[in-house]
Design an enzyme around this catalytic site. Structure first.
Site, short mmCIF file in Angstrom:
data_model
loop_
_atom_site.label_atom_id
_atom_site.label_comp_id
_atom_site.label_asym_id
_atom_site.label_seq_id
_atom_site.Cartn_x
_atom_site.Cartn_y
_atom_site.Cartn_z
N GLU A 43 0.83 -1.20 0.00
CA GLU A 43 0.00 0.00 0.00
C GLU A 43 0.87 1.26 0.00
O GLU A 43 2.00 1.26 0.49
CB GLU A 43 -0.97 0.01 1.18
CG GLU A 43 -0.36 -0.11 2.55
CD GLU A 43 -1.41 -0.16 3.65
OE1 GLU A 43 -2.51 0.41 3.46
OE2 GLU A 43 -1.14 -0.75 4.70
N HIS A 68 -4.73 -11.46 7.55
CA HIS A 68 -5.37 -11.36 6.24
C HIS A 68 -4.74 -12.27 5.18
O HIS A 68 -5.44 -13.02 4.49
CB HIS A 68 -5.31 -9.91 5.74
CG HIS A 68 -5.95 -8.93 6.67
ND1 HIS A 68 -7.16 -9.16 7.30
CD2 HIS A 68 -5.56 -7.70 7.08
CE1 HIS A 68 -7.48 -8.12 8.04
NE2 HIS A 68 -6.53 -7.22 7.93
N LYS A 101 3.98 -0.81 3.83
CA LYS A 101 3.43 0.54 3.79
C LYS A 101 4.40 1.50 3.09
O LYS A 101 5.61 1.24 3.00
CB LYS A 101 3.16 1.05 5.21
CG LYS A 101 1.97 0.39 5.90
CD LYS A 101 1.68 1.05 7.23
CE LYS A 101 0.38 0.54 7.82
NZ LYS A 101 -0.79 0.91 6.99
#
Length: 456
Positions: free
Chosen positions: A204, A228, A327
């Site tokens: 992301e 996840h 990230k």
């Protein structure tokens, strides 16, 4: 499947999770399914709010979801808020007794507070049919996950516990299952005879975004891979279930996770970790993670994690599954990439590289891309590579709305079952121990890059 829930009791209703995600998702659900508008929403939290303050919060969240006035008015007509110490048994007992129907208790609370609230519920006479809904993380290691599961099943049966994984909504799950099991083309080659490797990636561009209080004590491995991405792996690697229902599907997922372990049995060699430094993402200035407010740099928290695991069964033995999440990266990726083995023989005379076929399953919005080697457009003796794309149905609701629909319908299909939550911790616990012991270096990468320069 139990009877539909008529009362939604939101603990931590004054917090960020409730206002930013849960209430808008509830608005989406009620807008898409007007027959649910008789649902009674009850908010409870530590703040001393009056009804007007609570209704303003509901109105603001529903407005963000762009619901109709009819949906908003229906909820505002019956909703109420009660200041409550959610860790006090007497306060919880009075709160639950005030509900006209057995509630779904949604714990929109920090993990430690959720455990204290559940412990307090041991002294509360819960109405038959009460449902408990928890956000991740489900424990902090395998032992604590087992303890939490033991606590929850003293309160209600496992089928009435919903461990929320909003990463995978119903549409994405069904899209994965439809691709795998409704197409004869794929199932015969979905194994170690034909698959070279599997990559499950969630990169992301977002940085810390004021989440230091939670994220700095978790990191990418615990925040994304442990929960996840291992759930995605289970869907990709599981055996065909007899039916898409809470029992068969979750049994198949559990079977895969029980067979999953770090590749080669060496937790230090199977994983890599890194932390972003100052940089730029889409023209945004991103500060060094270690300098972010609320971050304790001495913890060595990683913002990019990679773990290679294997599934030790006859279908997948020898195939590496690479799980990666990070990230502040330059390119956003949320996908499963299946790389097939090269063609066993390319006839003499065909020129160029016969690249391995690649099946890319992009999540959110869902899309399939199939990369194939074909004859070139000019010289048919020259090989070329093309990609075939198809967009998949997104469903009527965002993932959180689909999760809430399952909760209110008493359908735990999308819920993480207790034993699989423990298995996910079993897989990553040795890796976390190796990282905490300093056996794996903490690399760095500039925000906006693809990761450390020496990561292949």
């Amino acid at each position: 499947m139990s009877s539909p829930i008529q009362t939604f009791l939101l603990l931590g209703a004054s917090g960020d999770l409730a206002g930013r995600l849960l209430l808008p998702a509830l608005g989406d659900l009620l807008e898409a399914e007007p027959g649910r508008r008789d649902l009674v929403l009850v908010g409870a939290g530590a703040e001393d709010w009056d009804d007007a303050t609570w209704q303003d919060r509901v109105r603001s969240s529903f407005t963000a979801a762009k619901v109709s006035p009819a949906t908003l008015d229906a909820v505002l007509a019956t909703t109420r808020y009660q200041q409550t110490d959610v860790t006090d048994a007497a306060a919880l007992s009075a709160l639950i007794a005030s509900c006209a129907a057995p509630p779904a208790l949604y714990f929109a609370l920090p993990p430690a507070v959720t455990v204290r609230a559940c412990t307090a519920l041991l002294d509360v006479d819960l109405p038959e049919g009460t449902v408990l809904v928890l956000e991740k993380p489900f424990g902090t290691d395998q032992a604590s996950a087992a303890d939490l599961n033991g606590l929850l099943t003293r309160l209600v049966p496992e089928a009435q516990v919903h461990r929320v994984d909003h990463f995978l909504g119903r549409s994405t799950v069904l899209n994965l299952l439809g691709l795998r099991f409704a197409n004869r083309l794929f199932e015969p080659v979905w194994n170690n005879l034909h698959v070279e490797r599997v990559d499950i990636v969630f990169d992301e561009q977002l940085a810390l975004e004021n989440r230091a209080r939670y994220y700095d004590s978790a990191g990418a491995l615990m925040d994304m891979i442990q929960s996840h991405l291992l759930q995605v792996l289970a869907l990709v690697a599981m055996e065909p279930p007899a039916a898409v229902n809470e029992t068969d599907l979750r049994d198949a997922e559990a079977q895969v996770l029980r067979a999953c372990r770090v590749r080669g049995g060496d937790p230090a060699a199977a994983g890599r970790r890194a932390r972003y430094t100052a940089g730029h993402v889409d023209e945004r200035d991103i500060p060094d993670y270690a300098a972010e407010p609320g971050v304790d740099a001495s913890r060595g928290t990683e913002t990019l994690a990679e773990l290679v695991v294997e599934v030790d069964n006859s279908r997948w033995a020898g195939v590496p599954f690479r799980l990666r999440s990070g990230k502040a990266l330059g390119v956003k990726r949320k996908e499963v990439l299946i790389t097939f083995k090269p063609a066993t023989h390319v006839p003499v005379g065909l020129r160029g590289d016969a690249l391995p076929d690649r099946l890319r399953l992009v999540m959110g919005p869902d899309r399939i891309t199939l990369g194939l080697t074909v004859n070139g457009p000019d010289d048919p003796m020259e090989l070329d590579h093309v990609e075939l794309d198809v967009d998949l149905g997104a469903g009527r609701l965002p993932p959180y709305g689909e999760v809430l629909a399952g909760v209110l319908d008493g359908d735990p299909l999308l819920s993480v079952r207790g034993d699989t939550a423990e298995q996910c911790w079993r897989i990553v616990d040795p890796v976390l121990a190796a990282w905490r012991a300093g056996d794996v270096p903490l690399d760095t990468y500039p925000a906006g890059s693809d990761g450390p320069a020496d990561w292949a």
